[in-house]
Every structure is written in C-alpha cells, then in structure tokens.
Design a protein around this motif. Structure first.
Motif, mmCIF file in Angstrom:
data_model
loop_
_atom_site.group_PDB
_atom_site.id
_atom_site.type_symbol
_atom_site.label_atom_id
_atom_site.label_comp_id
_atom_site.label_asym_id
_atom_site.label_seq_id
_atom_site.Cartn_x
_atom_site.Cartn_y
_atom_site.Cartn_z
ATOM 1 N N UNK A 7 -1.141 -2.925 2.185
ATOM 2 C CA UNK A 7 -1.551 -1.615 2.702
ATOM 3 C C UNK A 7 -1.225 -1.499 4.193
ATOM 4 N N UNK A 8 -1.485 -2.561 4.946
ATOM 5 C CA UNK A 8 -1.163 -2.565 6.368
ATOM 6 C C UNK A 8 0.338 -2.422 6.584
ATOM 7 N N UNK A 9 1.126 -3.098 5.775
ATOM 8 C CA UNK A 9 2.590 -2.996 5.891
ATOM 9 C C UNK A 9 3.060 -1.570 5.633
ATOM 10 N N UNK A 10 2.484 -0.891 4.653
ATOM 11 C CA UNK A 10 2.857 0.501 4.379
ATOM 12 C C UNK A 10 2.525 1.361 5.599
ATOM 13 N N UNK A 11 1.329 1.188 6.165
ATOM 14 C CA UNK A 11 0.909 1.992 7.319
ATOM 15 C C UNK A 11 1.776 1.723 8.545
ATOM 16 N N UNK A 12 2.314 0.501 8.635
ATOM 17 C CA UNK A 12 3.099 0.110 9.806
ATOM 18 C C UNK A 12 4.607 0.233 9.590
ATOM 19 N N UNK A 13 5.023 0.569 8.385
ATOM 20 C CA UNK A 13 6.452 0.664 8.108
ATOM 21 C C UNK A 13 7.134 -0.693 8.057
ATOM 22 N N UNK A 14 6.391 -1.718 7.688
ATOM 23 C CA UNK A 14 6.938 -3.078 7.623
ATOM 24 C C UNK A 14 7.240 -3.461 6.181
ATOM 25 N N UNK A 15 8.193 -4.357 6.016
ATOM 26 C CA UNK A 15 8.533 -4.894 4.689
ATOM 27 C C UNK A 15 7.706 -6.162 4.466
ATOM 28 N N UNK A 16 7.225 -6.359 3.239
ATOM 29 C CA UNK A 16 6.449 -7.549 2.889
ATOM 30 C C UNK A 16 7.296 -8.484 2.042
ATOM 31 N N UNK A 17 7.334 -9.758 2.436
ATOM 32 C CA UNK A 17 8.063 -10.797 1.711
ATOM 33 C C UNK A 17 7.044 -11.794 1.183
ATOM 34 N N UNK A 18 7.062 -12.061 -0.113
ATOM 35 C CA UNK A 18 6.131 -13.001 -0.734
ATOM 36 C C UNK A 18 6.901 -14.213 -1.242
ATOM 37 N N UNK A 19 6.508 -15.392 -0.787
ATOM 38 C CA UNK A 19 7.153 -16.627 -1.220
ATOM 39 C C UNK A 19 6.262 -17.310 -2.246
ATOM 40 N N UNK A 20 6.810 -17.506 -3.436
ATOM 41 C CA UNK A 20 6.060 -18.147 -4.521
ATOM 42 C C UNK A 20 5.940 -19.644 -4.290
#
Length: 166
Positions: A20-33
């Motif tokens: 949600x914070x990334x959406x508000x900030x215009x940032x991309x989220x990367x998830x490492x499994x």
C-alpha cells in the motif's frame, strides 16, 4: 521510480502494508522468495486494502534470480549492522532499497558484499529493530523527500463546513 525489495518476507500483514505504501509513493515492490505466505492470502489483501491491484510487484525465485534480472542496480541494504544512517546517502531515481525478513534481516553474506551501501535507522538503547513496514516507510519517504516529492500531491484541502452556532 524507486524500488523497494523485500528479501524473504515472513508476515503477510507487513507486506500488505508495504504494498500500500509503495502504491501511494509510486514505488515498485520486489519480493524475493521464499515468502512466508501466499500472495493470495487474506491477511496480505486486508493490509493492502483495495490498493493491491494497483501495485507494481515483481516476484523472484531467490536472491540470485533478483541479481540476474537487475544487473548493475544500485541497492541500499537496510540493516541494524550498518555504519551509515538512511539520511547519510543520496538516493538515485531508480535505486533499490532492500529490507530483510522480519526474524533475521538481510543475510550476513549479502551485507558483507554490499557493506558500502548498508544503511540503518537510528534507535535508542537495546531495541533490536523497528517493524518492517514502518522501516520501509521511513526510508522510502526520505528518498522521496530528497527528490522533492516529484509527481506527488503536496497540498491537501479541507472541506469547509458551515457550523451552526447556538
């Protein structure tokens, strides 16, 4: 665009909040499994509210996969083991800011290889760490501040109500 990287996050609520914070900030989220949850888990969606479908998110098989798909990326590593604070660096427009899993942080072998880009959030006393989603918000918004919050709404507007006095 700024990039937030979560290395093996364990708690769906934290990842949902970070999304949600990334959406508000215009940032991309990367998830490492491996992730400590499924991406369709109810707690993840609840924390992300109705923003999850607006999130720019990429999932990687492991850290090696992340490195292979992002060659030459400038990566800041958020860790309590760093010598510099998160305010001591200048964040590039397309940099990556990595955070480790809630129980252990970023693995030591990754930190040793990236010691010059390790950053920390100052804390008092024997506190081990802050909540992961709070840590992401603190560092991400410092990076945004350094870029003068470009493309963000900087003004709010109050709705003036006419109050009836008696």
């Amino acid at each position: 665009m700024l990039n937030i990287v979560l290395h093996e996050p364990e708690m769906p609520a934290n990842t949902g909040n970070i999304g949600r914070t990334c959406v508000a900030a215009g940032a991309r989220l990367h998830l490492i499994e491996p992730l400590g949850f499924k991406l369709n888990e109810k707690m993840l969606k609840r924390a992300g509210l109705d923003y999850w479908d607006k999130l720019d998110v990429i999932v990687y098989d492991d850290y090696a996969d992340f490195q292979k798909k992002n060659p030459g990326a400038k990566i800041y590593m958020a860790t309590t083991k760093a010598q510099k604070t998160y305010c001591d660096v200048s964040y590039e427009d397309d940099c990556y800011i990595m955070f480790g899993k809630e129980s252990a942080g970023i693995p030591e072998e990754i930190l040793v290889d990236n010691e010059e880009t390790c950053i920390r959030i100052p804390m008092i006393g024997d506190i081990r760490s802050l909540n992961l989603s709070n840590s992401v918000a603190i560092v991400l918004y410092e990076a945004l501040r350094q870029h003068n919050f470009e493309t963000m709404n900087l003004e709010g507007h109050l709705h003036r109500l006419h109050w009836k006095s008696e």
